[in-house]
Every structure is written in structure tokens, then in C-alpha cells.
Motif scaffolding. Structure first.
Motif, short mmCIF file in Angstrom:
data_model
loop_
_atom_site.label_atom_id
_atom_site.label_comp_id
_atom_site.label_asym_id
_atom_site.label_seq_id
_atom_site.Cartn_x
_atom_site.Cartn_y
_atom_site.Cartn_z
N PRO A 1 10.69 37.62 59.48
CA PRO A 1 10.42 36.78 58.31
C PRO A 1 11.04 35.40 58.51
O PRO A 1 12.08 35.28 59.16
N THR B 1 6.81 36.21 55.00
CA THR B 1 7.76 37.20 54.54
C THR B 1 7.72 38.46 55.41
O THR B 1 8.46 39.40 55.17
N ALA B 2 6.83 38.47 56.41
CA ALA B 2 6.60 39.65 57.25
C ALA B 2 6.35 40.88 56.39
O ALA B 2 6.80 41.98 56.69
N VAL C 1 11.90 36.89 49.88
CA VAL C 1 11.72 35.72 50.75
C VAL C 1 13.05 34.98 50.85
O VAL C 1 13.86 35.01 49.91
#
Ligand code: TXA
Ligand code: MG
Length: 309
Positions: A61, A110-111, A116
Motif C-alpha cells: 500500500p 490501499t492494496a 489508507v
């Protein structure tokens, strides 16, 4: 190769950088910590390009950079976050917070997580570029994966000339070390990465899991689908839903044209969607080159036997 524009710190340059970012381009920008490789955090394909040009073999992320402390449209601002922002923003402290409904950020940033990492840089030039670029700029350090973090525009060009659209030269970075990352979703700050703000300066800070600091982008900071994942599938077995790519069309398809950048941009969104529909996902083969390596890394981990949570 593309031509990398070298911009100075003038108002015209800031506007130009903003224009490039809004069009989905990549701009290296000087923050007080290190030069960041910026892309519009709402544009999945622009974010995919970050991984592409850095040659990162996996999706961690990314930190989203903001120009203002009004972040309620992006995240749920906890009382702890409010205190930390008052004490340390703008500055090298990154806060991990829960995403707010309608945040609009790409799931590649944010993968796939429901949190976040946000930071408001101290460098005024950086904030001006972020604002001009739309207000939410994803930016890891502006260097090829595995190389030293860049603290001058020349460092950036040494690694990325011809691969990014522009670099804004703001002189050397004053901190020279990445930001401290703190999870601020709870009542006490949990340090996820040491950095520019000393841990001792953060009241009541603890380390992740009470133990040593976890390496960036590991375990708890990775989204894992609940559904079982089977790779290199050409069709769906009974009970499975197929996630397609290229010629292999599925219930959902990462990229019908076989474009890895598009596939990367849609990966987490589609995994989430299918995860809610089925207990087993079959995934079409993804070529193991360029961004395909990062996609396969993510899928392989998702397919591996689960650790208990
Ligand atoms: O100083 C800095 O922070 C630099 C400059 C450019 O601002 N930026 C930077 O960004 O280091 P980046 O994207 O490389 O930092 C990514 C790290 C991840 O490896 C992970 O450790 C953490 O931030 N991170 C990001 N989102 C997270 C999340 N939702 N949960 C936990 N950790 C997260
Ligand atoms: Mg880095």
C-alpha cells in the motif's frame, strides 16, 4: 522512453506539474523527507504506472499525500488522529486511518485494505503540487525498487530519467529520511515504521504487536481474500468463479485486451467483488513480466495456505 520534463519551483512549474498529474502522469516531487514519485491517487492506471516504473515486484500500500488537514472525505478521523495532526502536521508523520465511504481512492493505492496511510508534507512546494494535482497524490520514494531513496532531483533522474513525465527540482530534502508511520485508528498510536519523527516525540506511542517494528508492507498490512484462489486456470471448475485476463474471459476480467496496467488497476477491486460472491476464485494466467510479476506475487500469496489471523 519518454522525455522527462525538469521543472523548477516557479508557479508555472507547479501548475504544469498539477496538469500532468491530473492527466494521469507521474511527477517526482520534493517533500521534506525524500523525493516522492507522485500519481493521482484516484486514478488506478496512474498508480499502476508507479509500480511499473519502480520495477516493484509486489504491491505494497502507498502513502497518499494531502495538502490540507481536512481529510474527512477520505478517512474516519479519530480523536487520536486529530491530536497527532495538531501536533505534527504538516510534517513527516503518516497516519493510517479507516477509509471513509465514497473516498474515491484507487484500491491499488490501499492494496485492497480498508485503511489508507495519509500524510501532509511540510514542504510548501510539495503541498502546492499536491493541491494543483487534485489534492490526493500517492507517492512512494522516487527511486527504482531496491535503490537508495532520492534526496535531490539528480538522484531521481539517475534512476528514473526517461520513465516518468516530470521531476520538480526543489533542492535537497531537509529530513532525508522517510516519514514515521503510525496507525491512528485506535486510542493509542501504534508505530508501523520509524522515520523522520522520533518515536519518543509521540506521546504514548507503542510498537506494532508490542514487538519489533514490522517491515513495511508485511502481514497485517495485506489484504487476503476469504475465497480460495486457484491460479493459471483456463476455465472455472464447479463452484468456482473465473477471473479472466486477455483471451480468457471470466465472470469478471482483469483486462480483456491483456493490458497489465489496466489489470493492476482493477486487481483488488475485482478480488473484493468476487470474494463477496463465491468461496473459490479461479484466475486466468497472467504473463510474468513487468507489472504481471507484482500481480502474480499478490495472487500467489492469496492462493497460499492461510496463516490464522
Ligand atoms: O517520507 C515518506 O513517507 C515518503 C515521501 C515520498 O513522502 N513516502 C513513502 O511512501 O515512504 P511509501 O508509499 O513508500 O510508504 C509505503 C509504506 C508501506 O510499505 C507500508 O508500510 C505503509 O506505508 N502503509 C501504507 N498504507 C498502509 C496501510 N493502510 N496500513 C499499514 N501500512 C501502510
Ligand atoms: Mg522507498
Amino acid at each position: 522512453m519518454i522525455r522527462t520534463e525538469r521543472l523548477d519551483h516557479s508557479t508555472d512549474s507547479v501548475l504544469r506539474a498539477g496538469e500532468v498529474l491530473r492527466k494521469g502522469g507521474l511527477v517526482a516531487l520534493p517533500t521534506e523527507t525524500v523525493y516522492g514519485l507522485g500519481a493521482d491517487a484516484r486514478n488506478g492506471e496512474a498508480v499502476a504506472r508507479i509500480y511499473d516504473v519502480k520495477g516493484r515486484p509486489s504491491f505494497n500500500p502507498l502513502i497518499v499525500h494531502v495538502a490540507r488537514a481536512e481529510i474527512g472525505h477520505l478517512v474516519e478521523v479519530t480523536p487520536l488522529a486529530r491530536d497527532l495532526m495538531a501536533a505534527f502536521w504538516p510534517g513527516p508523520l503518516t497516519l493510517v486511518l479507516k477509509l471513509a465511504p465514497g473516498h474515491g481512492l484507487s484500491s491499488l493505492v490501499t492494496a485492497g485494505l480498508d485503511t489508507v496511510a495519509l500524510r501532509m508534507p511540510d514542504a510548501e512546494l510539495a503541498r502546492a503540487i499536491i493541491e494543483a494535482g487534485g489534492g490526493a497524490i500517492a507517492a512512494p520514494s522516487a527511486n527504482p525498487s531496491g535503490a537508495l531513496s532520492p534526496t535531490t532531483a539528480d538522484h531521481v533522474l539517475n534512476g528514473l530519467d526517461g520513465k516518468i513525465d516530470a521531476v520538480v527540482d526543489g533542492g535537497p530534502c531537509v529530513v532525508g529520511l522517510e516519514s514515521t508511520i503510525v496507525n491512528a485508528t485506535g486510542q493509542v498510536p501504534v508505530v508501523l515504521r520509524p522515520g523522520g519523527i522520533p518515536i519518543e516525540a509521540i506521546p504514548h506511542a507503542t510498537h506494532a504487536e508490542g514487538g519489533p517494528i514490522t517491515a513495511p508492507g508485511q502481514l497485517s498490512s495485506h489484504y487476503a481474500p476469504k475465497a480460495a484462489i486457484r491460479l493459471n486456470a483456463t476455465d472455472a471448475h464447479p463452484g468456482e468463479v473465473l477471473l479472466g485476463f486477455g483471451d480468457i474471459a471470466g465472470t469478471e476480467t482483469l483486462s480483456a485486451s491483456g493490458d497489465l496496467r489496466e489489470a493492476a488497476a482493477r486487481l483488488f477491486e475485482l478480488l473484493h467483488r468476487l470474494d463477496g460472491q463465491t468461496e473459490a476464485i479461479a484466475v486466468a494466467p497472467i504473463p510474468d513480466r513487468g507489472l504481471g510479476r507484482a500481480i502474480n506475487d499478490r495472487l500467489t500469496r492469496a492462493a497460499a495456505p492461510r496463516h490464522s489471523k
